[in-house]
Design a protein around this motif. Sequence first.
Motif, PDB file in Angstrom:
ATOM      1  N   TYR A 143      -4.959   2.099  -7.791  1.00 58.46           N
ATOM      2  CA  TYR A 143      -3.886   1.624  -6.927  1.00 58.46           C
ATOM      3  C   TYR A 143      -4.400   0.471  -6.071  1.00 58.46           C
ATOM      4  O   TYR A 143      -5.571   0.438  -5.706  1.00 58.46           O
ATOM      5  N   LYS A 144      -3.471  -0.400  -5.717  1.00 54.80           N
ATOM      6  CA  LYS A 144      -3.740  -1.452  -4.735  1.00 54.80           C
ATOM      7  C   LYS A 144      -2.912  -1.125  -3.501  1.00 54.80           C
ATOM      8  O   LYS A 144      -1.708  -0.864  -3.605  1.00 54.80           O
ATOM      9  N   GLN A 145      -3.573  -1.125  -2.338  1.00 57.04           N
ATOM     10  CA  GLN A 145      -2.843  -0.832  -1.100  1.00 57.04           C
ATOM     11  C   GLN A 145      -3.075  -1.924  -0.073  1.00 57.04           C
ATOM     12  O   GLN A 145      -4.193  -2.112   0.403  1.00 57.04           O
ATOM     13  N   ASP A 146      -2.015  -2.626   0.276  1.00 63.66           N
ATOM     14  CA  ASP A 146      -2.068  -3.584   1.372  1.00 63.66           C
ATOM     15  C   ASP A 146      -2.020  -2.812   2.680  1.00 63.66           C
ATOM     16  O   ASP A 146      -1.445  -1.719   2.754  1.00 63.66           O
TER      17      ASP A 146
ATOM     18  N   ARG B  64       0.869  -0.434   4.146  1.00 62.31           N
ATOM     19  CA  ARG B  64       1.926  -0.284   3.144  1.00 62.31           C
ATOM     20  C   ARG B  64       1.549   0.807   2.141  1.00 62.31           C
ATOM     21  O   ARG B  64       0.414   1.273   2.098  1.00 62.31           O
ATOM     22  N   GLY B  65       2.518   1.225   1.352  1.00 60.98           N
ATOM     23  CA  GLY B  65       2.249   2.239   0.343  1.00 60.98           C
ATOM     24  C   GLY B  65       1.456   1.681  -0.821  1.00 60.98           C
ATOM     25  O   GLY B  65       1.568   0.504  -1.149  1.00 60.98           O
ATOM     26  N   PRO B  66       0.636   2.526  -1.462  1.00 59.28           N
ATOM     27  CA  PRO B  66      -0.121   2.073  -2.634  1.00 59.28           C
ATOM     28  C   PRO B  66       0.810   1.664  -3.772  1.00 59.28           C
ATOM     29  O   PRO B  66       1.899   2.212  -3.930  1.00 59.28           O
TER      30      PRO B  66
ATOM     31  N   TYR C  77      -8.484  -0.990  -2.766  1.00 59.63           N
ATOM     32  CA  TYR C  77      -8.268  -0.546  -4.140  1.00 59.63           C
ATOM     33  C   TYR C  77      -8.749   0.896  -4.256  1.00 59.63           C
ATOM     34  O   TYR C  77      -9.905   1.209  -3.952  1.00 59.63           O
TER      35      TYR C  77
ATOM     36  N   GLN D  63      -2.279  10.064   5.025  1.00 58.12           N
ATOM     37  CA  GLN D  63      -3.385   9.108   5.077  1.00 58.12           C
ATOM     38  C   GLN D  63      -3.825   8.915   6.510  1.00 58.12           C
ATOM     39  O   GLN D  63      -3.080   8.399   7.333  1.00 58.12           O
TER      40      GLN D  63
ATOM     41  N   PHE E 230       3.049   9.428   3.382  1.00 55.22           N
ATOM     42  CA  PHE E 230       3.713   8.731   2.286  1.00 55.22           C
ATOM     43  C   PHE E 230       4.417   9.721   1.383  1.00 55.22           C
ATOM     44  O   PHE E 230       3.931  10.822   1.116  1.00 55.22           O
TER      45      PHE E 230
END
Lengths: 114, 112
Positions: A36-39, A42-44, A88, B37, B90
């Motif tokens: 996953y990419k997570q900014d 924000r959500g992944p 990541y 998280q 989330f």
Amino acid sequence: KNQVEQSPQSLIILEGKNCTLQCNYTVSPFSNLRWYKQDTGRGPVSLTIMTFSENTKSNGRYTATLDADTKQSSLHITASQLSDSASYICVVSTTSGGSYIPTFGRGTSLIVHP
Amino acid sequence: DSGVTQTPKHLITATGQRVTLRCSPRSGDLSVYWYQQSLDQGLQFLIQYYNGEERAKGNILERFSAQQFPDLHSELNLSSLELGDSALYFCASSALLAETQYFGPGTRLTVL
């Protein structure tokens, strides 16, 4: 105990360069591995999903590899862009009663400088 | 935009209180997942539902509970809140259990 270890913890590269992130796991029984990419904040966002029989999976400039024998995966980013700056996360899932239970790595923080 | 919506975006409350977080999955997705998280723990799986039924539990505390309703939206209830419950929560959804999960924007919970 199921564990997912990612390295490096953080990485700084110049725009246009390539990089490779590592993921080692001890999850058993193995079901699938996701990157996953997570900014920040924000959500992944899912990049790739690989099952036991898959060695390589690509998504644009992102290529993930899986070696189920050594329980290692890597994520290769080609020709990095400023927008690749993110965390990541490697996630390995096991199965239990027909459901998939994920174990998350702590992520690699990537910063791409101009 | 993943198509997954979560409300509220931010929530500030006091210790000992109870809150409810809401999640609407992408249209057509039957499976809903909840994650927590925090800075020190990273992402942790809490619980998973499929078509209204609980399918898997992760590191969910007894003070936390969730459910998925007939219209497939889900709620996560957090009670007897403690300072350590402050985190981003989330929700994610997928069409089937093993498929790509789409994450919502999260609810930031602050317990004072």
